[in-house]
Write a protein that holds these residues in place. Structure first.
Motif, PDB file in Angstrom:
ATOM      1  N   GLU A  62       0.832  -1.208   0.000  1.00 37.03           N
ATOM      2  CA  GLU A  62       0.000   0.000   0.000  1.00 37.03           C
ATOM      3  C   GLU A  62       0.864   1.254   0.000  1.00 37.03           C
ATOM      4  O   GLU A  62       0.528   2.255  -0.635  1.00 37.03           O
ATOM      5  N   ALA A  63       1.992   1.157   0.703  1.00 32.21           N
ATOM      6  CA  ALA A  63       2.848   2.338   0.813  1.00 32.21           C
ATOM      7  C   ALA A  63       3.571   2.660  -0.486  1.00 32.21           C
ATOM      8  O   ALA A  63       3.915   3.812  -0.742  1.00 32.21           O
ATOM      9  N   SER A  64       3.797   1.650  -1.343  1.00 28.14           N
ATOM     10  CA  SER A  64       4.639   1.912  -2.511  1.00 28.14           C
ATOM     11  C   SER A  64       3.898   1.840  -3.837  1.00 28.14           C
ATOM     12  O   SER A  64       4.421   2.290  -4.863  1.00 28.14           O
ATOM     13  N   ALA A  65       2.681   1.310  -3.831  1.00 30.24           N
ATOM     14  CA  ALA A  65       1.976   1.112  -5.100  1.00 30.24           C
ATOM     15  C   ALA A  65       1.774   2.432  -5.849  1.00 30.24           C
ATOM     16  O   ALA A  65       2.023   2.522  -7.051  1.00 30.24           O
ATOM     17  N   ALA A  66       1.342   3.441  -5.108  1.00 34.03           N
ATOM     18  CA  ALA A  66       1.068   4.724  -5.765  1.00 34.03           C
ATOM     19  C   ALA A  66       2.347   5.307  -6.357  1.00 34.03           C
ATOM     20  O   ALA A  66       2.379   5.735  -7.516  1.00 34.03           O
ATOM     21  N   ASP A  67       3.411   5.291  -5.548  1.00 38.91           N
ATOM     22  CA  ASP A  67       4.699   5.777  -6.038  1.00 38.91           C
ATOM     23  C   ASP A  67       5.132   5.036  -7.295  1.00 38.91           C
ATOM     24  O   ASP A  67       5.620   5.643  -8.263  1.00 38.91           O
ATOM     25  N   ALA A  68       4.960   3.700  -7.230  1.00 43.49           N
ATOM     26  CA  ALA A  68       5.416   2.879  -8.345  1.00 43.49           C
ATOM     27  C   ALA A  68       4.698   3.265  -9.633  1.00 43.49           C
ATOM     28  O   ALA A  68       5.331   3.465 -10.678  1.00 43.49           O
ATOM     29  N   GLU A  69       3.385   3.379  -9.562  1.00 43.53           N
ATOM     30  CA  GLU A  69       2.623   3.702 -10.778  1.00 43.53           C
ATOM     31  C   GLU A  69       3.041   5.046 -11.364  1.00 43.53           C
ATOM     32  O   GLU A  69       3.193   5.183 -12.577  1.00 43.53           O
ATOM     33  N   GLU A  70       3.224   5.986 -10.478  1.00 48.95           N
ATOM     34  CA  GLU A  70       3.627   7.311 -10.950  1.00 48.95           C
ATOM     35  C   GLU A  70       5.001   7.254 -11.636  1.00 48.95           C
ATOM     36  O   GLU A  70       5.231   7.825 -12.698  1.00 48.95           O
ATOM     37  N   GLU A  71       5.875   6.512 -10.980  1.00 53.33           N
ATOM     38  CA  GLU A  71       7.259   6.420 -11.462  1.00 53.33           C
ATOM     39  C   GLU A  71       7.334   5.819 -12.872  1.00 53.33           C
ATOM     40  O   GLU A  71       8.225   6.137 -13.657  1.00 53.33           O
ATOM     41  N   LEU A  72       6.396   4.906 -13.131  1.00 54.05           N
ATOM     42  CA  LEU A  72       6.475   4.147 -14.388  1.00 54.05           C
ATOM     43  C   LEU A  72       5.546   4.678 -15.479  1.00 54.05           C
ATOM     44  O   LEU A  72       5.436   4.076 -16.552  1.00 54.05           O
ATOM     45  N   ALA A  73       4.891   5.796 -15.218  1.00 53.02           N
ATOM     46  CA  ALA A  73       4.013   6.370 -16.238  1.00 53.02           C
ATOM     47  C   ALA A  73       4.827   7.205 -17.226  1.00 53.02           C
ATOM     48  O   ALA A  73       5.585   8.088 -16.811  1.00 53.02           O
ATOM     49  N   VAL A  74       4.674   6.885 -18.491  1.00 52.27           N
ATOM     50  CA  VAL A  74       5.430   7.606 -19.525  1.00 52.27           C
ATOM     51  C   VAL A  74       4.447   8.275 -20.478  1.00 52.27           C
ATOM     52  O   VAL A  74       3.612   7.590 -21.066  1.00 52.27           O
ATOM     53  N   PRO A  75       4.534   9.592 -20.626  1.00 50.77           N
ATOM     54  CA  PRO A  75       3.606  10.287 -21.527  1.00 50.77           C
ATOM     55  C   PRO A  75       3.941   9.963 -22.983  1.00 50.77           C
ATOM     56  O   PRO A  75       5.112   9.959 -23.362  1.00 50.77           O
ATOM     57  N   PRO A  76       2.904   9.686 -23.778  1.00 51.19           N
ATOM     58  CA  PRO A  76       3.148   9.352 -25.184  1.00 51.19           C
ATOM     59  C   PRO A  76       3.602  10.570 -25.976  1.00 51.19           C
ATOM     60  O   PRO A  76       3.091  11.672 -25.784  1.00 51.19           O
ATOM     61  N   THR A  77       4.570  10.354 -26.874  1.00 49.19           N
ATOM     62  CA  THR A  77       5.057  11.470 -27.700  1.00 49.19           C
ATOM     63  C   THR A  77       4.828  11.192 -29.166  1.00 49.19           C
ATOM     64  O   THR A  77       5.071  12.047 -30.016  1.00 49.19           O
ATOM     65  N   GLY A  78       4.429   9.960 -29.506  1.00 51.41           N
ATOM     66  CA  GLY A  78       4.293   9.597 -30.909  1.00 51.41           C
ATOM     67  C   GLY A  78       5.552   8.933 -31.433  1.00 51.41           C
ATOM     68  O   GLY A  78       5.527   8.235 -32.438  1.00 51.41           O
ATOM     69  N   ASP A  79       6.647   9.106 -30.749  1.00 52.74           N
ATOM     70  CA  ASP A  79       7.919   8.491 -31.158  1.00 52.74           C
ATOM     71  C   ASP A  79       8.041   7.138 -30.457  1.00 52.74           C
ATOM     72  O   ASP A  79       8.376   7.065 -29.284  1.00 52.74           O
ATOM     73  N   THR A  80       7.784   6.063 -31.176  1.00 48.97           N
ATOM     74  CA  THR A  80       7.752   4.742 -30.559  1.00 48.97           C
ATOM     75  C   THR A  80       9.075   4.366 -29.896  1.00 48.97           C
ATOM     76  O   THR A  80       9.111   3.987 -28.719  1.00 48.97           O
ATOM     77  N   LEU A  81      10.148   4.473 -30.646  1.00 52.41           N
ATOM     78  CA  LEU A  81      11.453   4.119 -30.071  1.00 52.41           C
ATOM     79  C   LEU A  81      11.766   4.987 -28.865  1.00 52.41           C
ATOM     80  O   LEU A  81      12.221   4.505 -27.816  1.00 52.41           O
ATOM     81  N   GLY A  82      11.462   6.275 -29.008  1.00 53.40           N
ATOM     82  CA  GLY A  82      11.711   7.177 -27.890  1.00 53.40           C
ATOM     83  C   GLY A  82      10.896   6.813 -26.668  1.00 53.40           C
ATOM     84  O   GLY A  82      11.414   6.768 -25.548  1.00 53.40           O
ATOM     85  N   ASP A  83       9.631   6.502 -26.876  1.00 55.04           N
ATOM     86  CA  ASP A  83       8.773   6.161 -25.742  1.00 55.04           C
ATOM     87  C   ASP A  83       9.268   4.904 -25.040  1.00 55.04           C
ATOM     88  O   ASP A  83       9.318   4.843 -23.807  1.00 55.04           O
ATOM     89  N   LEU A  84       9.618   3.903 -25.829  1.00 56.58           N
ATOM     90  CA  LEU A  84      10.097   2.669 -25.213  1.00 56.58           C
ATOM     91  C   LEU A  84      11.393   2.912 -24.457  1.00 56.58           C
ATOM     92  O   LEU A  84      11.606   2.389 -23.362  1.00 56.58           O
ATOM     93  N   THR A  85      12.261   3.704 -25.056  1.00 60.33           N
ATOM     94  CA  THR A  85      13.527   4.016 -24.388  1.00 60.33           C
ATOM     95  C   THR A  85      13.269   4.736 -23.073  1.00 60.33           C
ATOM     96  O   THR A  85      13.839   4.403 -22.026  1.00 60.33           O
ATOM     97  N   THR A  86      12.388   5.722 -23.134  1.00 53.95           N
ATOM     98  CA  THR A  86      12.043   6.453 -21.913  1.00 53.95           C
ATOM     99  C   THR A  86      11.467   5.519 -20.862  1.00 53.95           C
ATOM    100  O   THR A  86      11.813   5.577 -19.669  1.00 53.95           O
ATOM    101  N   TYR A  87      10.599   4.624 -21.312  1.00 57.27           N
ATOM    102  CA  TYR A  87       9.985   3.683 -20.366  1.00 57.27           C
ATOM    103  C   TYR A  87      11.033   2.784 -19.714  1.00 57.27           C
ATOM    104  O   TYR A  87      11.064   2.599 -18.499  1.00 57.27           O
ATOM    105  N   LEU A  88      11.911   2.238 -20.549  1.00 58.51           N
ATOM    106  CA  LEU A  88      12.938   1.338 -20.001  1.00 58.51           C
ATOM    107  C   LEU A  88      13.855   2.099 -19.037  1.00 58.51           C
ATOM    108  O   LEU A  88      14.276   1.554 -18.006  1.00 58.51           O
ATOM    109  N   GLN A  89      14.145   3.342 -19.390  1.00 58.60           N
ATOM    110  CA  GLN A  89      14.969   4.143 -18.486  1.00 58.60           C
ATOM    111  C   GLN A  89      14.267   4.317 -17.131  1.00 58.60           C
ATOM    112  O   GLN A  89      14.883   4.206 -16.074  1.00 58.60           O
ATOM    113  N   ALA A  90      12.961   4.599 -17.229  1.00 60.90           N
ATOM    114  CA  ALA A  90      12.193   4.776 -15.992  1.00 60.90           C
ATOM    115  C   ALA A  90      12.153   3.478 -15.183  1.00 60.90           C
ATOM    116  O   ALA A  90      12.276   3.477 -13.942  1.00 60.90           O
ATOM    117  N   LEU A  91      12.021   2.385 -15.901  1.00 68.03           N
ATOM    118  CA  LEU A  91      11.966   1.078 -15.237  1.00 68.03           C
ATOM    119  C   LEU A  91      13.288   0.780 -14.521  1.00 68.03           C
ATOM    120  O   LEU A  91      13.308   0.331 -13.365  1.00 68.03           O
TER     121      LEU A  91
END
Lengths: 179, 179, 179, 179
Positions: A62-91
């Motif tokens: 309960e203490a970390s779920a909210a933080d985790a979701e926020e941390e892993l949310a990546v706004p879409p930019t239309g650039d697929t490779l960029g989005d995936l890269t950003t996501y993996l970096q966040a992960l």
DNA sequence: CCATAAGCGAGACGGTACGTCACGTCTTTGG
DNA sequence: CCAAAGACGTGACGTACCGTCTCGCTTATGG
């Protein structure tokens, strides 16, 4: 439906417990976090902790779920490779460097030998959900479960197996994923 | 150098402990395995257990490492796709269905919050080694660490995260890895 | 001075508590009677119990005092030996066989190590009073305290010390008392 | 038969517990004596207390039984009235003024509502035994149980019922007993 | 007739003791 | 010197009851 009668739950106590478990995780490590320790740190009775949570895993989740979701949310930019890269970096950052990530790794560890923790995590697949969200708008691949395992897996294994995040290259991984 | 004087270590006790921990892991699960329980099951004094191992993780590691290596050894056939598929199939089976695999998952879990267990595992990277061995003769890829993470990761994540091995297709994963 | 304003005390609640404590004493024994249990059994809130009584001893005393007095009242017949015998028979029966007697023994027990209970009992010496009443019309002995101790004592000790009432002969005791 | 192997029971711990319970009884009263408190006062672990005794009543009984027997032993002089008077004086003093007597009163109290304590006391009837010993050499009365109840009863009731020992006259009671 | 006051149920709160468990250590006998 | 047996101090476990505290609701009295 919540009862309307009786003394209402103390929001102060709830927050104190969630903060206490977070602090303790960092200070003493998961194994040394105890229900007793949480209660004392939070300035709350042990009974009150047990009234609302059964195990330290539940509190940590309960203490970390909210933080985790926020941390892993990546706004879409239309650039697929960029989005995936950003996501993996966040992960990578989430799993390797954040409190919530440490909590999450500990919980996945416990889930390997504690069915109750496994069920707890099964109820909300934070990693998988975040990956599926990113993948849904990035690829025509319709087996999102499969795809998310391929996307997350290399990072997840590298960090969980103890070799650390230093040699991980998110852009390279994203490129290979799309190949 | 080992001492030559005094009563020699009892080989009987050592084996009894290793068998006991293996049996207990199956019967009661990792969390419920205790040093006390191991000693009683092995018909050995607690002191004797502590004399040779510090933690249950050490015993478990010693008890399952040999099994694990054997389970993950794949004989080369010259067929790269076939070898990788066979290896992934063995890996899935090992992690999801064997005692040694359950022990290994438990140990990786513990390693997330117990530095001593982390160090224990760092000393012998069973999963990584097995993958590197297969990869060394299968691909021209020279970053074997990187490649092994990409090979193992999807399977590892799928099983560790609790979604189970049922939807994993080793041949498809091997094909995508080689793409 | 009682307030005239506000909601008046619920007679229903008062009786429910007294009945509950009586029932519980029989069902689970004095030691296992708790304020919580009384409240739940009576269908009354704990707060309400605490509002009117401080301890379970107080409730028990209020619940059994009337019964006790009734049980120990012996109508005079003019036959001294007969009256004393009748009284001792009533005393034996009260202490050994009635709910109120069980409550009374429990209270005397508590009084040995709880000053508040001791004071509670000191306020109304049910056993002594009943004996003095009988003795006042039966004997010329003017030290009624002393005489009542000699009359009650043997029965009281035999029952309190656990040897039971079976070997007590009220008529023989009465005869010896008058000797 | 006691085991010969393993670490022997700590005599130091045993004595510390018995002294602790005695001290605590005087300082805080029976009701406030707890297993936890005994352990802490004795400088002994709680586990060790539970290893050898189940309840505080058992400890208290062991701690006071020897004192009690000694306190109530009366050497025969050949003077029947004198011996009984001496015995009653000793009984009054024991019940009203000694630690062991306070413990004994508390135990008899508990026995009224705790069957285990009742059984504990039934195993060794200290009061009855001491009276029977004195009576055996003093009177031709062959029903010693009956006689002991008549001898002890008045004193026992006077003290247990809270009126105190001040008005008790042992010689007068002895005389009446022999009448 | 409505304001004030107290009783009521429900139930959460901080405490404290319960009895149990496993920990890792220590102390004995005996091979 | 090792092994077994088992007692030791330590400390967390989860539960029970303690007595107190807020709640919202229900009766009464009295202006």
């Amino acid at each position: 439906m919540e009862s309307k009668v009786g003394r209402p739950r103390s929001e102060r106590a709830r927050e104190a417990v969630l903060h206490a478990v977070d602090d303790l995780l960092v200070e003493v490590g998961y194994a040394a976090v105890t229900m007793k320790g949480i209660a004392e740190r939070a300035g709350v009775s042990r009974q009150t902790v047990y009234r609302w949570w059964s195990t330290k895993a539940e509190i940590l989740f309960e203490a970390s779920a909210a933080d985790a979701e926020e941390e892993l949310a990546v706004p879409p930019t239309g650039d697929t490779l960029g989005d995936l890269t950003t996501y993996l970096q966040a992960l990578i950052n989430f799993l390797a460097n954040t409190h919530a990530g440490a909590a999450y790794r500990a919980l996945i560890g416990e889930a390997q030998h504690d069915p109750e923790v496994a069920q707890l995590l099964a109820g909300k697949d934070i990693l998988g959900d975040s990956a599926r969200t990113v993948l849904a708008r990035a690829t025509p691949d319709h087996d999102l479960d499969d795809a998310s395992a391929r996307l997350i897996g290399p990072v997840f294994f590298a960090i969980m197996s103890g070799r650390g995040p230093s040699r991980l290259d998110p852009q390279e991984l994203a490129r290979r994923f799309l190949a």
